[in-house]
Design a protein around this motif. Structure first.
Motif, PDB file in Angstrom:
ATOM      1  N   ARG A   1     -39.013 -31.155  50.690  1.00 12.65           N
ATOM      2  CA  ARG A   1     -38.221 -30.859  51.888  1.00 12.65           C
ATOM      3  C   ARG A   1     -39.102 -30.707  53.119  1.00 12.65           C
ATOM      4  NH1 ARG A   1     -34.435 -25.890  50.502  1.00 12.65           N
ATOM      5  NH2 ARG A   1     -34.033 -26.098  52.740  1.00 12.65           N
ATOM      6  N   ALA A   2     -40.348 -30.323  52.917  1.00  8.10           N
ATOM      7  CA  ALA A   2     -41.245 -30.111  54.057  1.00  8.10           C
ATOM      8  C   ALA A   2     -41.835 -31.408  54.575  1.00  8.10           C
ATOM      9  CB  ALA A   2     -42.375 -29.161  53.657  1.00  8.10           C
ATOM     10  N   ARG A   3     -41.772 -32.450  53.763  1.00  6.93           N
ATOM     11  CA  ARG A   3     -42.382 -33.717  54.177  1.00  6.93           C
ATOM     12  C   ARG A   3     -41.675 -34.270  55.403  1.00  6.93           C
ATOM     13  NH1 ARG A   3     -41.880 -36.101  49.665  1.00  6.93           N
ATOM     14  NH2 ARG A   3     -43.875 -35.368  48.829  1.00  6.93           N
TER      15      ARG A   3
ATOM     16  N   SER B   1     -45.391 -12.523  64.002  1.00  4.31           N
ATOM     17  CA  SER B   1     -44.284 -13.193  63.310  1.00  4.31           C
ATOM     18  C   SER B   1     -44.192 -14.667  63.664  1.00  4.31           C
ATOM     19  CB  SER B   1     -42.951 -12.513  63.680  1.00  4.31           C
ATOM     20  OG  SER B   1     -42.938 -11.172  63.254  1.00  4.31           O
ATOM     21  N   ALA B   2     -45.075 -15.155  64.519  1.00  2.00           N
ATOM     22  CA  ALA B   2     -45.008 -16.551  64.950  1.00  2.00           C
ATOM     23  C   ALA B   2     -45.748 -17.443  63.959  1.00  2.00           C
ATOM     24  CB  ALA B   2     -45.622 -16.718  66.337  1.00  2.00           C
ATOM     25  N   PRO B   3     -45.157 -18.579  63.559  1.00  2.00           N
ATOM     26  CA  PRO B   3     -45.885 -19.518  62.703  1.00  2.00           C
ATOM     27  C   PRO B   3     -47.022 -20.165  63.472  1.00  2.00           C
ATOM     28  CG  PRO B   3     -43.814 -20.480  63.420  1.00  2.00           C
ATOM     29  CD  PRO B   3     -43.803 -19.059  63.890  1.00  2.00           C
ATOM     30  N   SER B   4     -48.112 -20.505  62.783  1.00  2.00           N
ATOM     31  CA  SER B   4     -49.263 -21.127  63.424  1.00  2.00           C
ATOM     32  C   SER B   4     -49.135 -22.640  63.397  1.00  2.00           C
ATOM     33  CB  SER B   4     -50.557 -20.716  62.723  1.00  2.00           C
ATOM     34  OG  SER B   4     -50.763 -19.329  62.820  1.00  2.00           O
ATOM     35  N   ALA B   5     -49.663 -23.283  64.452  1.00  2.00           N
ATOM     36  CA  ALA B   5     -49.731 -24.740  64.442  1.00  2.00           C
ATOM     37  C   ALA B   5     -50.700 -25.228  63.373  1.00  2.00           C
ATOM     38  CB  ALA B   5     -50.166 -25.257  65.820  1.00  2.00           C
ATOM     39  N   ASN B   6     -51.681 -24.408  63.076  1.00  2.00           N
ATOM     40  CA  ASN B   6     -52.678 -24.723  62.056  1.00  2.00           C
ATOM     41  C   ASN B   6     -52.661 -23.606  61.026  1.00  2.00           C
ATOM     42  OD1 ASN B   6     -54.923 -25.209  60.499  1.00  2.00           O
ATOM     43  ND2 ASN B   6     -56.323 -25.493  62.222  1.00  2.00           N
ATOM     44  N   ALA B   7     -52.249 -23.918  59.790  1.00  2.00           N
ATOM     45  CA  ALA B   7     -52.128 -22.886  58.760  1.00  2.00           C
ATOM     46  C   ALA B   7     -53.461 -22.223  58.445  1.00  2.00           C
ATOM     47  CB  ALA B   7     -51.550 -23.500  57.479  1.00  2.00           C
ATOM     48  N   ARG B   8     -54.574 -22.875  58.756  1.00  2.00           N
ATOM     49  CA  ARG B   8     -55.886 -22.301  58.493  1.00  2.00           C
ATOM     50  C   ARG B   8     -56.306 -21.297  59.561  1.00  2.00           C
ATOM     51  NH1 ARG B   8     -59.091 -25.364  54.870  1.00  2.00           N
ATOM     52  NH2 ARG B   8     -58.068 -27.260  54.150  1.00  2.00           N
ATOM     53  N   VAL B   9     -55.642 -21.323  60.709  1.00  3.29           N
ATOM     54  CA  VAL B   9     -56.045 -20.479  61.833  1.00  3.29           C
ATOM     55  C   VAL B   9     -54.874 -19.612  62.261  1.00  3.29           C
ATOM     56  CG1 VAL B   9     -57.078 -20.429  64.138  1.00  3.29           C
ATOM     57  CG2 VAL B   9     -57.596 -22.328  62.578  1.00  3.29           C
ATOM     58  N   PRO B  10     -54.809 -18.364  61.812  1.00  4.44           N
ATOM     59  CA  PRO B  10     -53.703 -17.491  62.204  1.00  4.44           C
ATOM     60  C   PRO B  10     -53.633 -17.333  63.718  1.00  4.44           C
ATOM     61  CG  PRO B  10     -54.980 -16.525  60.416  1.00  4.44           C
ATOM     62  CD  PRO B  10     -55.755 -17.704  60.888  1.00  4.44           C
ATOM     63  N   GLY B  11     -52.411 -17.339  64.253  1.00 11.03           N
ATOM     64  CA  GLY B  11     -52.220 -17.146  65.683  1.00 11.03           C
ATOM     65  C   GLY B  11     -52.492 -18.364  66.528  1.00 11.03           C
ATOM     66  N   ASP B  12     -52.745 -19.512  65.919  1.00 13.11           N
ATOM     67  CA  ASP B  12     -53.065 -20.724  66.677  1.00 13.11           C
ATOM     68  C   ASP B  12     -51.779 -21.445  67.060  1.00 13.11           C
ATOM     69  OD1 ASP B  12     -54.247 -22.965  67.796  1.00 13.11           O
ATOM     70  OD2 ASP B  12     -54.562 -23.950  65.862  1.00 13.11           O
ATOM     71  N   ALA B  13     -51.476 -21.503  68.367  1.00 12.16           N
ATOM     72  CA  ALA B  13     -50.317 -22.258  68.844  1.00 12.16           C
ATOM     73  C   ALA B  13     -50.673 -23.694  69.172  1.00 12.16           C
ATOM     74  CB  ALA B  13     -49.722 -21.572  70.081  1.00 12.16           C
TER      75      ALA B  13
ATOM     76  N   VAL C   1     -50.715 -36.194  62.379  1.00  8.22           N
ATOM     77  CA  VAL C   1     -49.434 -35.677  62.873  1.00  8.22           C
ATOM     78  C   VAL C   1     -48.506 -35.378  61.698  1.00  8.22           C
ATOM     79  CG1 VAL C   1     -47.333 -36.296  64.159  1.00  8.22           C
ATOM     80  CG2 VAL C   1     -49.583 -36.772  65.126  1.00  8.22           C
ATOM     81  N   GLU C   2     -48.467 -36.270  60.716  1.00  4.06           N
ATOM     82  CA  GLU C   2     -47.608 -36.059  59.555  1.00  4.06           C
ATOM     83  C   GLU C   2     -48.022 -34.805  58.780  1.00  4.06           C
ATOM     84  OE1 GLU C   2     -46.123 -38.519  55.560  1.00  4.06           O
ATOM     85  OE2 GLU C   2     -47.331 -39.515  57.098  1.00  4.06           O
ATOM     86  N   ASN C   3     -49.332 -34.606  58.593  1.00  7.67           N
ATOM     87  CA  ASN C   3     -49.807 -33.426  57.877  1.00  7.67           C
ATOM     88  C   ASN C   3     -49.469 -32.138  58.630  1.00  7.67           C
ATOM     89  OD1 ASN C   3     -50.872 -35.074  55.904  1.00  7.67           O
ATOM     90  ND2 ASN C   3     -52.952 -35.021  56.704  1.00  7.67           N
ATOM     91  N   ARG C   4     -49.623 -32.167  59.942  1.00  2.01           N
ATOM     92  CA  ARG C   4     -49.333 -30.981  60.738  1.00  2.01           C
ATOM     93  C   ARG C   4     -47.847 -30.639  60.696  1.00  2.01           C
ATOM     94  NH1 ARG C   4     -51.109 -31.377  66.773  1.00  2.01           N
ATOM     95  NH2 ARG C   4     -49.151 -32.518  66.952  1.00  2.01           N
ATOM     96  N   LEU C   5     -46.995 -31.659  60.795  1.00  7.20           N
ATOM     97  CA  LEU C   5     -45.555 -31.418  60.721  1.00  7.20           C
ATOM     98  C   LEU C   5     -45.164 -30.862  59.367  1.00  7.20           C
ATOM     99  CD1 LEU C   5     -44.119 -34.570  62.546  1.00  7.20           C
ATOM    100  CD2 LEU C   5     -44.111 -32.215  63.382  1.00  7.20           C
TER     101      LEU C   5
ATOM    102  N   ALA D   1     -47.031 -29.028  57.366  1.00  7.41           N
ATOM    103  CA  ALA D   1     -47.456 -27.628  57.308  1.00  7.41           C
ATOM    104  C   ALA D   1     -46.517 -26.729  58.107  1.00  7.41           C
ATOM    105  CB  ALA D   1     -48.889 -27.495  57.823  1.00  7.41           C
ATOM    106  N   GLN D   2     -46.097 -27.193  59.267  1.00  9.20           N
ATOM    107  CA  GLN D   2     -45.176 -26.405  60.090  1.00  9.20           C
ATOM    108  C   GLN D   2     -43.815 -26.270  59.410  1.00  9.20           C
ATOM    109  OE1 GLN D   2     -45.199 -28.450  63.843  1.00  9.20           O
ATOM    110  NE2 GLN D   2     -47.180 -27.629  64.460  1.00  9.20           N
ATOM    111  N   ASN D   3     -43.335 -27.371  58.832  1.00 11.41           N
ATOM    112  CA  ASN D   3     -42.056 -27.321  58.123  1.00 11.41           C
ATOM    113  C   ASN D   3     -42.123 -26.360  56.942  1.00 11.41           C
ATOM    114  OD1 ASN D   3     -40.979 -29.214  59.872  1.00 11.41           O
ATOM    115  ND2 ASN D   3     -41.297 -30.945  58.499  1.00 11.41           N
ATOM    116  N   LEU D   4     -43.262 -26.353  56.251  1.00  7.48           N
ATOM    117  CA  LEU D   4     -43.430 -25.472  55.097  1.00  7.48           C
ATOM    118  C   LEU D   4     -43.423 -24.005  55.530  1.00  7.48           C
ATOM    119  CD1 LEU D   4     -43.748 -25.994  52.075  1.00  7.48           C
ATOM    120  CD2 LEU D   4     -46.226 -25.794  52.364  1.00  7.48           C
ATOM    121  N   GLN D   5     -44.045 -23.710  56.665  1.00  4.61           N
ATOM    122  CA  GLN D   5     -44.025 -22.339  57.176  1.00  4.61           C
ATOM    123  C   GLN D   5     -42.600 -21.895  57.510  1.00  4.61           C
ATOM    124  OE1 GLN D   5     -46.677 -21.728  60.468  1.00  4.61           O
ATOM    125  NE2 GLN D   5     -48.487 -22.360  59.338  1.00  4.61           N
ATOM    126  N   VAL D   6     -41.841 -22.795  58.138  1.00  5.46           N
ATOM    127  CA  VAL D   6     -40.461 -22.467  58.493  1.00  5.46           C
ATOM    128  C   VAL D   6     -39.626 -22.222  57.234  1.00  5.46           C
ATOM    129  CG1 VAL D   6     -38.341 -23.368  59.545  1.00  5.46           C
ATOM    130  CG2 VAL D   6     -40.540 -23.664  60.702  1.00  5.46           C
TER     131      VAL D   6
END
Length: 461
Positions: free
Chosen positions: A194-196, A262-274, A432-436, A438-443
């Motif tokens: 679902r995150a893909r 409570s905000a999801p990060s743009a980069n899962a490796r870097v907390p707080g990264d927008a 771009v696909e990998n970043r999306l 990761a973001q979808n998985l966080q959501v």
């Protein structure tokens, strides 16, 4: 997320191992003298923190904070209890990993964050129990501790010993790790498909990045305090003010974000990264503050509907260093000395052609029209185009066809058939696909936990 627990462990170890190879407690580090600017919340210029996004842990150990807390039951989550001992242990872990100095003012916020984390852990454990194949072994926990110890430059035994000197008991620490390891396996396993990101999503994101390439951009760190999770808007604002003070005094921005945001990060490796954010894509109240910040500056708390932001401006730029555009054209050759009548006739011919022209048919229409030449100009840096073409190349919508443009060679219709960011910062499709994903998985993970919490019976004692 699974990757984040490594940074937590490294911060804990660096914090508690510093000062002496034999576990002696070093003198407390002097606190920074910088203070937040005297601004009303949300009107911030810099709070003045020196490099708040630094990942380095302080070079001193910290005495165990003293919490007055009974060891009885403080909450139940379905049929699982949370005791005062559990809460105290989690507060110690949170303080050590975020490097926030406990004070009388911020202890309520720390306690609330620790209690929220424990409630979520109980829900995670109950959910993981539904999957018989999901068993985290002692060996996996040992391996995780060994990785953390290696990152901190010590042995697993010394690692646990120094944690214990800070009041963090090995059994509680191992149980926390066991939950996080299991959860980091469950979420991707359950939601990976679902995150893909779909091809359409990737195309849309690439188009958005390309269209934003020439706009001012800000590389932001963000902490978002959700008012609903901390007891209301005033509690969120008070907590944010305390966090700003702590970051100024040396708590690393990323470590604080990992524990409190409570905000999801743009980069899962870097907390707080927008990540890089384009101007005008932010909420108006937030954009006003960002426009006032300089790189390296921290904002005061910014009150928005539903919570409070703290922002750290890591960098900013006017736009991508290179904007690449693909053009196709039709033209009527005209010398610079052509008469007004000849220019008018060529203009009329091209205007008649212009209706219905697309990137797909522009060359075939040119071949079918007498006196007109068609050409694929390929991909070029906008800055390298003929000056007469540059404005339309920068501003024309994808697929748009210009009005007639006069150059020394003739009269032209130009179609914008592609646009992308150039330069080393330009992401490729796979990135771009990998970043999306990761973001979808966080959501999906946050929605999963929200649903588990809304269905649970949670009682506070």
């Amino acid at each position: 997320m699974g990757l984040m627990r490594y940074s937590t462990g490294a911060a804990l170890a660096a914090l508690l191992l510093a000062g002496s190879a034999h576990g002696q407690t070093a003198p407390a580090r002097p606190q920074g003298s910088a203070q937040p600017s005297a601004q009303t919340p949300g009107q911030g210029v810099a709070a003045g923190a020196p490099n708040p996004a630094a990942e380095e842990a302080p070079t001193t150990a910290r005495a165990e904070p003293q919490f007055e807390m009974a060891d009885g039951i403080v909450a139940t989550v379905n049929d699982k209890i949370i005791t005062g001992y559990d809460l105290r242990q989690r507060m110690l872990m949170l303080i050590a990993s975020s490097q926030v100095q406990p004070t009388e003012q911020n202890l309520p916020a720390i306690q609330q964050a620790a209690l929220n984390a424990l409630i979520e852990d109980r829900l995670k454990v109950q959910e993981m129990a539904k999957f018989e194949s999901l068993k985290v072994t002692d060996e996996e926990v040992d391996q995780e501790i060994a990785e953390m110890a290696r990152a901190a430059g010590t042995t697993p035994a010394n690692y646990l010993q120094f944690l214990q000197q800070g009041g963090i008991q090995p059994a509680a620490f191992r149980e926390n790790l066991r939950t996080q390891i299991g959860w980091s396996q469950l979420v991707p396993g359950r939601f990976n498909s679902r995150a893909r990101a779909s091809s359409l999503q990737v195309d849309q994101e690439l188009r958005r990045l390309n269209e934003a390439a020439s706009k001012p951009q800000f590389l932001l760190g963000e902490i978002y305090i959700d008012a609903a999770r901390v007891g209301g808007a005033q509690a969120a604002l008070n907590g944010a003010r305390q966090l700003v003070q702590q970051i100024i005094q040396g708590a690393p921005f990323q470590a604080v974000a990992q524990q409190f945001s409570s905000a999801p990060s743009a980069n899962a490796r870097v907390p707080g990264d927008a990540g890089w954010v384009v101007r005008d894509s932010l909420q108006p109240a937030v954009q006003i503050v960002v426009d006032q910040l300089q790189p390296g500056q921290l904002s005061n708390p910014i009150v928005v509907d539903g919570g409070v932001y703290i922002l750290y401006l890591r960098d900013k730029r006017d736009g991508a260093s290179t904007s690449l555009v693909s053009l196709r054209q039709v033209m009527v050759e005209l010398p610079e000395t052509a008469s007004e009548a000849d220019v008018a006739a060529a203009t009329q011919k091209l205007q008649a052609m212009r209706t219905g022209l697309t990137c797909d048919n522009i060359l075939s229409q040119a071949r079918a029209t007498e006196g007109v030449i068609g050409a694929d100009l390929g991909e070029s840096d906008v800055a390298n185009l003929a000056p007469q073409f540059q404005q339309f190349a920068r501003t024309g919508e994808l697929g748009a066809v210009s009005t007639p443009i006069r150059t020394p060679l003739g009269l032209h219709l130009v179609a914008v058939c592609g646009r992308r960011v150039g330069g080393p910062e330009a992401p490729n499709r796979q990135q771009v696909e990998n970043r999306l994903r990761a973001q979808n998985l966080q959501v999906l993970e946050r929605r999963y936990l929200r649903d588990l919490r809304s269905d649970a019976l949670i009682e506070f004692k």
